[in-house]
Write a protein that holds these residues in place. Structure first.
Motif, PDB file in Angstrom:
ATOM      1  N   SER A 613     -14.336   7.648 -76.403  1.00 27.26           N
ATOM      2  CA  SER A 613     -14.222   6.333 -75.767  1.00 27.26           C
ATOM      3  C   SER A 613     -15.587   5.765 -75.409  1.00 27.26           C
ATOM      4  O   SER A 613     -15.758   4.554 -75.302  1.00 27.26           O
ATOM      5  CB  SER A 613     -13.354   6.433 -74.500  1.00 27.26           C
ATOM      6  N   SER A 614     -16.577   6.642 -75.280  1.00 30.11           N
ATOM      7  CA  SER A 614     -17.933   6.188 -74.953  1.00 30.11           C
ATOM      8  C   SER A 614     -18.596   5.446 -76.110  1.00 30.11           C
ATOM      9  O   SER A 614     -19.713   4.959 -75.954  1.00 30.11           O
ATOM     10  CB  SER A 614     -18.812   7.380 -74.550  1.00 30.11           C
ATOM     11  N   PRO A 636     -11.180   4.223 -80.709  1.00 28.66           N
ATOM     12  CA  PRO A 636     -11.048   3.812 -79.300  1.00 28.66           C
ATOM     13  C   PRO A 636     -11.038   2.295 -79.148  1.00 28.66           C
ATOM     14  O   PRO A 636     -11.707   1.571 -79.888  1.00 28.66           O
ATOM     15  CB  PRO A 636     -12.295   4.419 -78.639  1.00 28.66           C
ATOM     16  N   GLN A 637     -10.293   1.830 -78.175  1.00 26.46           N
ATOM     17  CA  GLN A 637     -10.259   0.402 -77.902  1.00 26.46           C
ATOM     18  C   GLN A 637     -11.629  -0.126 -77.502  1.00 26.46           C
ATOM     19  O   GLN A 637     -11.953  -1.295 -77.734  1.00 26.46           O
ATOM     20  CB  GLN A 637      -9.248   0.123 -76.780  1.00 26.46           C
ATOM     21  N   SER A 638     -12.448   0.732 -76.918  1.00 24.19           N
ATOM     22  CA  SER A 638     -13.754   0.285 -76.437  1.00 24.19           C
ATOM     23  C   SER A 638     -14.655  -0.198 -77.569  1.00 24.19           C
ATOM     24  O   SER A 638     -15.609  -0.947 -77.325  1.00 24.19           O
ATOM     25  CB  SER A 638     -14.450   1.414 -75.669  1.00 24.19           C
ATOM     26  N   SER A 655      -5.989   2.023 -83.753  1.00 25.99           N
ATOM     27  CA  SER A 655      -5.748   1.920 -82.326  1.00 25.99           C
ATOM     28  C   SER A 655      -5.518   0.460 -81.984  1.00 25.99           C
ATOM     29  O   SER A 655      -6.338  -0.391 -82.337  1.00 25.99           O
ATOM     30  CB  SER A 655      -6.943   2.446 -81.521  1.00 25.99           C
TER      31      SER A 655
END
Length: 868
Positions: A613-614, A636-638, A655
């Motif tokens: 996620s980072s 990841p959404q990020s 995602s």
């Protein structure tokens, strides 16, 4: 290239001043003062670099220190900018506070930046003192090179490139026909054809000309090409061949023993007619090494062939099987002139030359000096095409040294390199040495890498990608790289290759300059040990190594890795580029989130990849390319919160985006979205994607694959007015196409199981359409009107079963290439109304016989017809 480093940093600082003048708070003044010091430093650097290259080793340390301090400055300034970027993306109450006030942690970090800048300025002061002691002159803003305003290249008069393979065929037509005859003869036994000549004589070009030809594809069921070179391991070549012939990455082969790989190759090829090309073989025992455990290449008495290129005749004669050795002669005087003049005096330049006769007279003498070597003729011609001055041509002729061909070639390469218009372009050229020898380098990859490295200057009214493409064409025009393949219809260079002699020169120059280090299976040395003693490299490339722990030098900015069986990444704080291909990664997710300066991330055919996620903390990331890499996690959404994304390529791991109320990021920079979510297998995922796609109004390229693709995707296209390249695959039943599509589209691919309504009345109104690839239409009639498809050059139709295809006179006036695949119909007479049609390809269409009247008439008019 130290000047390039300083210029890149200055460019970043200037861009920072435009974007974020207020964000640096207390360090703004420090940054401005540092910028002035760097400008002054660049003036000293020009003299120091010149003296070092003339052999003054005392200045080598100074050059290395200048490069180091420039990159230190870049890192420090960007650390401050990163804080502002991060704060802007914070949400909620703390986000509001951080955007309008300074948190204690930010003030502390800004203070650290200020202290670091002070340290850097002290180092610069020490450098100035050293420069004075060494009597280094401040050249100020005077330039020692032909640097155009803002780095722009001079405008050319005509076509920007020629295909090297076509140009170099001048004089080798008879050789090529003889080689083709031996490879396609009716003999059943496995046999070898060997091309023998010195480096630069055209061996690889002739071999590749056949390897990529339709004749080879029609005659052989399996083809494979490996470059052997002087340093190789038999098992690595066998693994490469296995992966090619099986048509997949075949990652399990990396864990196999040599005899297992050889046996799998033998078993796979035993029932097929195959062609294997062994390019650039140096040792006589290479064939024995490849077959020492198990005979990898069986003789199934079906006409299979081995094609070898080598500089040594004893290598060609050593293979113990029927062999045809073809010595490739040098070009005669007339053919040498034809090749040279095609590069130095192309037709589009002759019209603007005042005294062509004088240039021809000098040119013929220079062509004779090249000794009939195509590479030397092409490189010299490319150099002189940029120096259309009779005095320059005459001076080269008078100064022509009486040296051996190899040294002459090196001298010519050095001359061409330093004649490049600016240090940006020289950096771009040396950068190609990061790729393995004989690589097919995709221009899209290369230009995105150059941009990530800040090698491409900002030019008013030009995108970075446009300028980078101009750099590619400049290198092709000079014959420093070769255009291998152009894009469909548009004719833009899509793939380039660099000759192995030029590649070796690039590697050596890059190493000596501290620009790039290379480590492969034969050296086993650390990258820093390969560079000049006093010039530490900030870029490294690794090839074909096992259990690699890549270097942990804290200031490394670029890492390339090719075919690394298992690789561990250290924590690299200042990494800008990470390009890994065909490798297994360990602990990737724990490292990548800390690479906050990263611009470019490509993991191709890799395993062990998990995106943490980072990943959303990589606020400078421009390109992420994960094609053909199996993810161990979802995307990841990020990722979608990164504001600088320009090119995104994802083929696995879907995602959904965050809810609509939390999507604040407009993707103003995003130009390319390549997304294959076919494995998801559900229409509902599209509705999750719809919100995200709605934020991408600046897209120019959209490649989307879903199973099935919902027809609602056309609604999104209406909000993407800048699209020029669209590919949408795996529609189910498509009743009809929308009444309007983006008006500027040039390339369109639509793949459906069934299209019910005739798509041509809608598609023919796309006036800029150059390439159309369409599959699935099952209607009874298809109609192309007289004014339709005014710019269409390539048309591919798959799975059509129309009974009546009418083409009016005047339709598709520029159509040159037509491909029909699995179309259950005869050829329409309307094909005879297409004035530009010169190539017709028929795949799996047994109902089309050689007696077809339309087919015979097309051939009579000069259209080339091929059938597979």
């Amino acid at each position: 290239m130290a000047e390039s480093a300083v210029s890149i940093v200055l460019g970043n600082v200037n861009a920072l001043a435009v974007r974020e003048t207020t964000m640096l708070c207390c360090v703004t003044l420090e940054v401005e003062l540092l910028k002035d010091e760097l400008k002054r430093l660049r003036g000293f650097l020009r003299d120091a670099d010149n003296k070092w290259r003339r052999g003054d080793e005392s200045t080598a340390v100074l050059v290395g220190q200048i490069r180091e301090v420039a990159y230190d400055a870049d890192n420090a300034i960007e650390a401050a900018e990163y804080m502002q970027k991060r704060n802007r993306l914070k949400k909620g109450f703390m986000g509001t506070i951080s955007r309008y006030a300074r948190l204690p942690s930010d003030l502390t970090n800004l203070h650290k930046v200020g202290v670091e800048i002070q340290r850097i300025k002290r180092k610069i002061s020490d450098i100035f003192e050293s420069a004075n002691r060494l009597k280094i002159v401040d050249l100020g803003n005077t330039s020692t090179e032909n640097l155009q305003v803002d780095g722009e290249l001079p405008q050319e008069y005509g076509p920007m490139h020629q295909n090297f393979e076509d140009v170099v065929m001048v004089g080798f037509e008879d050789d090529y026909q003889e080689i083709v005859g031996k490879l396609l003869d009716k003999g059943d036994s496995l046999s070898v054809v060997s091309l023998v000549a010195m480096g630069g004589a055209g061996k690889t070009t002739l071999a590749r000309k056949f390897y990529t030809s339709t004749s080879a594809k029609q005659h052989f069921e399996i083809v494979s090409w490996v470059t052997v070179s002087q340093k190789y391991k038999g098992i690595d070549l066998l693994k490469d061949i296995l992966k090619q012939i099986t048509g997949s990455t075949f990652r399990s082969a990396d864990q196999m023993q040599e005899y297992e790989v050889a046996k799998m190759i033998h078993d796979f090829l035993s029932q097929k007619r195959y062609l294997v090309v062994l390019d650039d073989v140096w040792e006589t025992d290479t064939w024995e090494i490849l077959n020492r455990t198990t005979r990898a290449f069986p003789d199934a008495e079906n006409g299979s062939r081995i094609l070898i290129t080598t500089r040594k005749e004893d290598v060609a004669n050593h293979v113990q099987m029927p062999t045809h050795v073809h010595p490739l002669k040098k070009l005669d005087e007339q053919k040498s002139w034809e090749l040279f003049s095609s590069k130095a005096l192309p037709s589009y330049k002759r019209s603007v030359i005042h005294d062509v006769d004088e240039f021809e007279k000098l040119g013929r003498k220079l062509a004779r000096k090249c000794g009939g070597l195509p590479l030397e003729l092409a490189v010299l011609g490319g150099y002189l095409s940029k120096n259309l001055n009779a005095q320059t041509w005459s001076d080269i002729l008078l100064d022509w040294p009486s040296t051996k061909n190899e040294q002459m070639m090196r001298n010519m390469l050095a001359r061409s390199y330093w004649d490049l218009p600016n240090h940006y372009l020289r950096s771009c050229f040396l950068y190609i040495a990061a790729f393995p020898e004989d690589s097919m380098v995709y221009v899209s990859d290369l230009t995105q890498l150059w941009i990530a490295e800040s090698f491409i200057p900002h030019i008013p009214n030009h995108t970075l990608e446009e300028t980078a493409y101009k750099y590619v064409t400049e290198l092709v025009e000079r014959s420093l790289v070769h255009a291998v393949e152009t894009s469909m219809g548009g004719g833009r260079i899509a793939i380039i290759r660099i000759h192995d002699i030029l590649h070796d020169w690039c590697k050596e120059e890059a190493r000596q300059d501290g620009f790039l280090d290379g480590v492969d299976k034969t050296t086993g040395r650390a990258g820093a040990q390969l560079s000049s003693a006093n010039l530490a490299s900030y870029r490294s490339t690794f090839q074909s190594l096992s259990n690699v722990i890549l270097p942990g030098a804290p200031n490394v900015r670029t890492l390339f890795g090719f075919q690394l069986e298992s690789v561990s990444l250290p924590r690299l704080r200042f990494l800008r580029v990470l390009y890994i291909e065909g490798s297994t990664l360990r602990d990737f997710s724990t490292v990548i989130g800390g690479c906050i300066h990263l611009r470019y991330l490509k993991l191709h055919c890799c395993g062990g990849v998990m995106l943490p996620s980072s990943i959303g903390q990589l606020l400078y990331l421009q390109t992420i390319d994960l094609r053909d890499t199996k993810l161990d996690s979802q995307v990841p959404q990020s990722l979608w919160e990164i504001p600088t994304l320009r090119h995104v390529y994802l083929t696995d791991g879907f995602s959904p985006p965050p809810p609509a109320r939390s999507v604040r990021q407009q993707h103003k920079e995003l130009q390319t979205l390549f997304w294959d979510v076919s494995d998801v297998g559900s229409e509902c995922c599209y509705h999750d994607m719809e919100i995200l796609l709605g934020q991408m109004g600046q897209l120019t390229t959209l490649f989307l694959v879903m199973s099935p693709m919902p027809s609602e995707v056309f609604n999104i296209l209406a909000h993407m007015p800048h699209l020029v390249d669209i590919s949408l695959s795996n529609f189910g039943v498509l009743d009809k196409l929308p009444a309007e599509l983006p008006r500027g589209v040039k390339r369109l691919r639509l793949c459906a199981h069934v299209i019910k309504q005739d798509p041509m009345p809608i598609l023919e109104k796309l006036h800029y359409l150059v390439v159309l690839d369409l599959s699935g239409y099952e209607g009874q009639t298809m109609f192309c009107s007289a004014q339709g498809f005014p710019r269409l050059q390539e048309l591919k139709l798959v799975g059509f079963s129309t009974d009546d295809w009418r083409i009016e006179v005047g339709a598709m006036p520029k159509l040159s290439d037509l491909t029909l695949r699995e179309c259950n119909r005869k050829l329409p007479e309307g094909f005879l109304h297409l004035p530009s049609l010169n190539h017709l390809m028929l795949y799996r269409m047994p109902q089309i016989s050689e007696d077809d009247n339309t087919l015979k008439e097309l051939e009579r008019k000069g259209c080339q017809v091929e059938s597979l």
